[in-house]
Each structure stands twice: as C-alpha cells, then as structure tokens.
Motif scaffolding. Structure first.
Motif, PDB file in Angstrom:
ATOM      1  N   GLU A 167       0.822  -1.217   0.000  1.00  0.00           N
ATOM      2  CA  GLU A 167       0.000   0.000   0.000  1.00  0.00           C
ATOM      3  C   GLU A 167       0.858   1.271   0.000  1.00  0.00           C
ATOM      4  O   GLU A 167       1.670   1.483   0.906  1.00  0.00           O
ATOM      5  N   GLY A 168       0.676   2.057  -1.060  1.00  0.00           N
ATOM      6  CA  GLY A 168       1.347   3.370  -1.130  1.00  0.00           C
ATOM      7  C   GLY A 168       2.825   3.322  -1.488  1.00  0.00           C
ATOM      8  O   GLY A 168       3.453   4.373  -1.604  1.00  0.00           O
ATOM      9  N   MET A 169       3.392   2.150  -1.663  1.00  0.00           N
ATOM     10  CA  MET A 169       4.823   2.083  -1.987  1.00  0.00           C
ATOM     11  C   MET A 169       5.069   2.526  -3.422  1.00  0.00           C
ATOM     12  O   MET A 169       4.310   2.168  -4.318  1.00  0.00           O
ATOM     13  N   LYS A 170       6.153   3.290  -3.611  1.00  0.00           N
ATOM     14  CA  LYS A 170       6.513   3.731  -4.959  1.00  0.00           C
ATOM     15  C   LYS A 170       7.388   2.660  -5.618  1.00  0.00           C
ATOM     16  O   LYS A 170       8.483   2.356  -5.129  1.00  0.00           O
ATOM     17  N   ILE A 171       6.886   2.085  -6.687  1.00  0.00           N
ATOM     18  CA  ILE A 171       7.583   0.976  -7.330  1.00  0.00           C
ATOM     19  C   ILE A 171       7.946   1.335  -8.769  1.00  0.00           C
ATOM     20  O   ILE A 171       7.083   1.716  -9.559  1.00  0.00           O
ATOM     21  N   ARG A 172       9.231   1.208  -9.074  1.00  0.00           N
ATOM     22  CA  ARG A 172       9.684   1.452 -10.448  1.00  0.00           C
ATOM     23  C   ARG A 172       9.259   0.279 -11.342  1.00  0.00           C
ATOM     24  O   ARG A 172       9.463  -0.871 -10.988  1.00  0.00           O
ATOM     25  N   VAL A 173       8.656   0.610 -12.486  1.00  0.00           N
ATOM     26  CA  VAL A 173       8.301  -0.402 -13.482  1.00  0.00           C
ATOM     27  C   VAL A 173       8.733   0.093 -14.859  1.00  0.00           C
ATOM     28  O   VAL A 173       9.100   1.256 -15.022  1.00  0.00           O
ATOM     29  N   VAL A 174       8.697  -0.806 -15.834  1.00  0.00           N
ATOM     30  CA  VAL A 174       9.033  -0.422 -17.210  1.00  0.00           C
ATOM     31  C   VAL A 174       8.179  -1.244 -18.155  1.00  0.00           C
ATOM     32  O   VAL A 174       7.635  -2.275 -17.757  1.00  0.00           O
ATOM     33  N   GLY A 175       8.040  -0.767 -19.387  1.00  0.00           N
ATOM     34  CA  GLY A 175       7.284  -1.524 -20.391  1.00  0.00           C
ATOM     35  C   GLY A 175       5.990  -0.838 -20.737  1.00  0.00           C
ATOM     36  O   GLY A 175       5.939   0.380 -20.868  1.00  0.00           O
ATOM     37  N   SER A 176       4.947  -1.638 -20.858  1.00  0.00           N
ATOM     38  CA  SER A 176       3.656  -1.088 -21.267  1.00  0.00           C
ATOM     39  C   SER A 176       2.852  -0.678 -20.026  1.00  0.00           C
ATOM     40  O   SER A 176       3.210  -1.018 -18.899  1.00  0.00           O
ATOM     41  N   ALA A 188      -0.078  -0.175  -4.880  1.00  0.00           N
ATOM     42  CA  ALA A 188       1.193   0.566  -4.900  1.00  0.00           C
ATOM     43  C   ALA A 188       1.095   1.767  -5.832  1.00  0.00           C
ATOM     44  O   ALA A 188       0.085   1.947  -6.519  1.00  0.00           O
ATOM     45  N   ASN A 189       2.155   2.605  -5.830  1.00  0.00           N
ATOM     46  CA  ASN A 189       2.251   3.732  -6.763  1.00  0.00           C
ATOM     47  C   ASN A 189       3.334   3.423  -7.784  1.00  0.00           C
ATOM     48  O   ASN A 189       4.508   3.647  -7.518  1.00  0.00           O
ATOM     49  N   PRO A 190       2.964   2.917  -8.957  1.00  0.00           N
ATOM     50  CA  PRO A 190       3.986   2.580  -9.947  1.00  0.00           C
ATOM     51  C   PRO A 190       4.548   3.817 -10.632  1.00  0.00           C
ATOM     52  O   PRO A 190       3.825   4.790 -10.833  1.00  0.00           O
ATOM     53  N   ALA A 191       5.840   3.770 -10.953  1.00  0.00           N
ATOM     54  CA  ALA A 191       6.475   4.852 -11.721  1.00  0.00           C
ATOM     55  C   ALA A 191       7.251   4.228 -12.861  1.00  0.00           C
ATOM     56  O   ALA A 191       8.135   3.401 -12.641  1.00  0.00           O
ATOM     57  N   GLN A 192       6.896   4.606 -14.096  1.00  0.00           N
ATOM     58  CA  GLN A 192       7.571   4.080 -15.287  1.00  0.00           C
ATOM     59  C   GLN A 192       8.907   4.784 -15.466  1.00  0.00           C
ATOM     60  O   GLN A 192       8.959   6.012 -15.511  1.00  0.00           O
ATOM     61  N   MET A 193       9.965   4.021 -15.581  1.00  0.00           N
ATOM     62  CA  MET A 193      11.253   4.630 -15.960  1.00  0.00           C
ATOM     63  C   MET A 193      12.177   3.574 -16.529  1.00  0.00           C
ATOM     64  O   MET A 193      11.984   2.383 -16.319  1.00  0.00           O
ATOM     65  N   SER A 194      13.176   4.041 -17.253  1.00  0.00           N
ATOM     66  CA  SER A 194      14.113   3.125 -17.892  1.00  0.00           C
ATOM     67  C   SER A 194      15.050   2.529 -16.847  1.00  0.00           C
ATOM     68  O   SER A 194      15.142   3.020 -15.710  1.00  0.00           O
ATOM     69  N   TRP A 195      15.770   1.503 -17.265  1.00  0.00           N
ATOM     70  CA  TRP A 195      16.759   0.881 -16.387  1.00  0.00           C
ATOM     71  C   TRP A 195      17.839   1.904 -16.011  1.00  0.00           C
ATOM     72  O   TRP A 195      18.319   1.927 -14.881  1.00  0.00           O
ATOM     73  N   ALA A 196      18.198   2.760 -16.969  1.00  0.00           N
ATOM     74  CA  ALA A 196      19.227   3.770 -16.716  1.00  0.00           C
ATOM     75  C   ALA A 196      18.826   4.680 -15.557  1.00  0.00           C
ATOM     76  O   ALA A 196      19.668   5.121 -14.778  1.00  0.00           O
ATOM     77  N   ASP A 197      17.536   4.947 -15.442  1.00  0.00           N
ATOM     78  CA  ASP A 197      17.064   5.847 -14.388  1.00  0.00           C
ATOM     79  C   ASP A 197      16.721   5.109 -13.092  1.00  0.00           C
ATOM     80  O   ASP A 197      16.550   5.732 -12.042  1.00  0.00           O
TER      81      ASP A 197
END
Ligand code: X2X
Length: 338
Positions: A167-176, A188-197
């Motif tokens: 609940e409420g955790m910011k999770i880095r994801v990538v893709g679609s 959770a709170n997903p955030a899209q970003m590249s592997w570099a970031d």
C-alpha cells in the motif's frame, strides 16, 4: 532446388577466393541489449557474437551495445529502431517491445506463468511461434529465445507478504501500461522509468522498490541501494528474443543466415541455463546468497500468493482483450498441458 544448391556452392567457392564478396557485409553489426555481461542477458549476447564470429571464420563481426545506448537508453523504443534498421541486431526483452507489439504483453499477464516448465511451454510452443510470426511480419527476424527471468519484488521499506504491505509504496516499473495497472491493483504507486534511471531513483529514494529477476538484483548490487526486502512471487516472467532487422537479414546468404540463427539458438540455451542458475528446486543457492547480503527473502505461501492473484485478476482480464483472447487461450492451454 538442384540448381539453387549448385549456385550456392559456386558462390561459396567464389567467396573463399574473392575478398570482395564479404564487402557486401557491414564491417560491424550492432547488437543492442539492456544489460551487459556478467548479467545472463549480456552473457547470452556475447555468446551469440562469439559463436557467429567462430562459425563464419571471422567474416561476420557483431558487437554488443549494452544500456540500450543505441536508443539513448530508451529501452521501450528499441523495437522501432531495430525495425527501421537503426539497430542491426538485438537480444531483447518482451517487456521492452510490448509498447509496440501488444501481443508481447502475454508474458506480463500477472500470474499466467507458474514455473519454468510453463515458460518453456510458452516460448517453445504455439505461443512462441505466433509471437515470432508477428515480429517477422513487422520487419524483424526473430531467431531464438533466451531469458531475463522471473521478476521478483524488492523494496527498501518492509517485508511484503500481501497487497496491504505494498500500500502506497513507490515501485519502479518499465514496459507497457500493463505494469502500471498491475501495481495500481496491488495498491502501490507505480512509476515508469528506464533501467538507466532506475538505480539512481532507488539510490535517492525517489522510488521505494522495483521488480526484476534476482540475477539483476545481485549483479547490480541492489542491496547497496537500500533494497533490503525481496519477495519471491514470480508474478511475471521475462523471456528474451534474439533478433535481426530485416534491413540487414536479407543481405546475408542463406548459409550465413543459418549460421546466425543456429548460433542464436545455442547462445539462447546457454543464456537460459545461466539465467536459472541458483533459482531452481535442485539449486537454490542464489536465494541463499541474497540472504547472505543481509536481505530478507520472503517466499510466499500459496495462500499469500493467491491474494496477489485475486487482486490482479481484473487487470488480467482487461489485458486479455488487448493481447488477444485467442492467444491468451492458447497460452493458458500450453501452461495447463505442460
Ligand atoms: O529495465 C529492466 O527492468 C530490465 C533490465 O529488466 C529490462 O530491460 C526489462
């Protein structure tokens, strides 16, 4: 057919005496990957390059360009670049290609793939064939499968055993956007970003967690950027595809195409072996290694896992429509009959 064989052998004869024959080939073919060796992904790419060089007696020279640097790190734009010929070749994640190829999301439908046997049944069966056919129809020649792996959840905050813990955790994801939908469904709170970031974001605490195969976790030393909790839930798996842009594929002789294809198949088998090392029932040493780093490794019980399955069921159904219900049905059958 006979005439063809005659012509082909005549050509080979010419090639061996005429240095100008190879001049049609580029002096270097650029191979895009996200991560380099010693990640299993990079090892698979290096093996492919090495085998092609060996088997072509040095006529075909490929070079790895990790970090998706050929698209300035924007890994979700890699497929378009391969398609257009800006990238010659690649070893690519289905996740990174899924923004352009909706069917690729099949591997990221939450909890479709329960184990390695299921993964092999998908890539090695009618689903894999259909995916390859789609890739081919878009101007890219798919040659073989390798593996990034089952993607496990890690974070810096607390042990995760249920969606409530996320609940409420910011999770880095990538893709679609499928990944946004899944993590939103978990609370959770997903955030899209590249592997570099991703690594800088984990280091600064801009995000609390991420999901990736555990070989990525250990080789990238994620425990040093605060990732103290790992939950093994195997919610999605991430196969890799060896591919060649049709822009260059069509320039190769049939014999050289075969060399490149067979080398990819052999490198893929090797890549899958290293991707699974320490993560099987017979050898669970990688989990132990991670615990040895002071990380809490949580293996969910079936009951705990089911809570995540239930929470993401609506996402599975929504994305079944996007992926294509027939393909999903095929996949479910392959998994059931594995
Ligand atoms: O960015 C990721 O998480 C990675 C390295 O696993 C992929 O490229 C999908």
């Amino acid at each position: 057919m006979k005439l063809y064989a005659l012509l082909a052998s005549a050509l080979i004869g010419v090639a061996s005496i005429s240095p100008s024959f190879a001049a049609d080939y580029k002096s270097e073919y650029k191979v895009s990957t996200v991560v380099p060796a010693p990640f299993p992904w990079g090892l698979a790419a290096d093996k492919w390059i090495e085998l092609v060089r060996e088997r072509s007696d040095g006529r075909i020279n490929m070079k790895a360009y990790p970090g998706t640097q050929l698209v300035a790190g924007e890994q979700t734009k890699e497929f378009t670049a391969v398609r257009k010929g800006a990238i010659d070749m690649s070893v690519s994640s289905t996740i990174n290609w899924s923004p352009q190829i909706p069917e690729m999301n099949i591997f990221a439908l939450p909890f479709l793939i329960p184990d390695y046997k299921a993964m092999d049944a998908l890539t090695g069966g009618p689903v894999g064939e259909e995916i390859f056919e789609i890739v081919r129809s878009k101007g890219v020649e798919p040659l073989a499968w390798a593996e990034n792996g089952f993607r496990e959840l890690t974070n810096s905050k607390r042990e995760v055993r249920s969606p409530a813990d996320l609940e409420g955790m910011k999770i880095r994801v990538v893709g679609s956007p499928l990944f946004n939908d899944t993590f939103t469904a978990f609370g959770a709170n997903p955030a899209q970003m590249s592997w570099a970031d991703a690594k800088p974001a984990l280091t600064t605490g801009a995000v609390d967690g991420q999901e990736n195969p555990l070989t990525i976790f250990t080789i990238a030393k994620m425990h040093l950027v605060g990732q103290k909790y790992v939950t093994t839930w195997g919610y999605v798996a991430d196969p890799l595809i060896f591919a060649v842009s049709h822009r260059v594929w069509n320039d190769f002789t049939p014999e050289d195409q075969e060399i490149i294809r067979q080398a990819a198949i052999d490198a893929g088998a090797y890549g899958i072996e290293v991707a699974r090392k320490g993560l099987t029932e017979g050898d669970d040493s990688l989990y132990k290694e991670i615990e040895g780093l002071g990380v809490t490794v949580t293996h969910l019980t079936d009951e705990e896992r089911q809570k995540f399955v239930d929470a993401s069921r609506g996402v599975y159904e929504k994305w079944t429509e996007i992926v294509g219900p027939d393909l999903v049905k095929k996949a479910e059958e392959s998994v059931a009959n594995r």
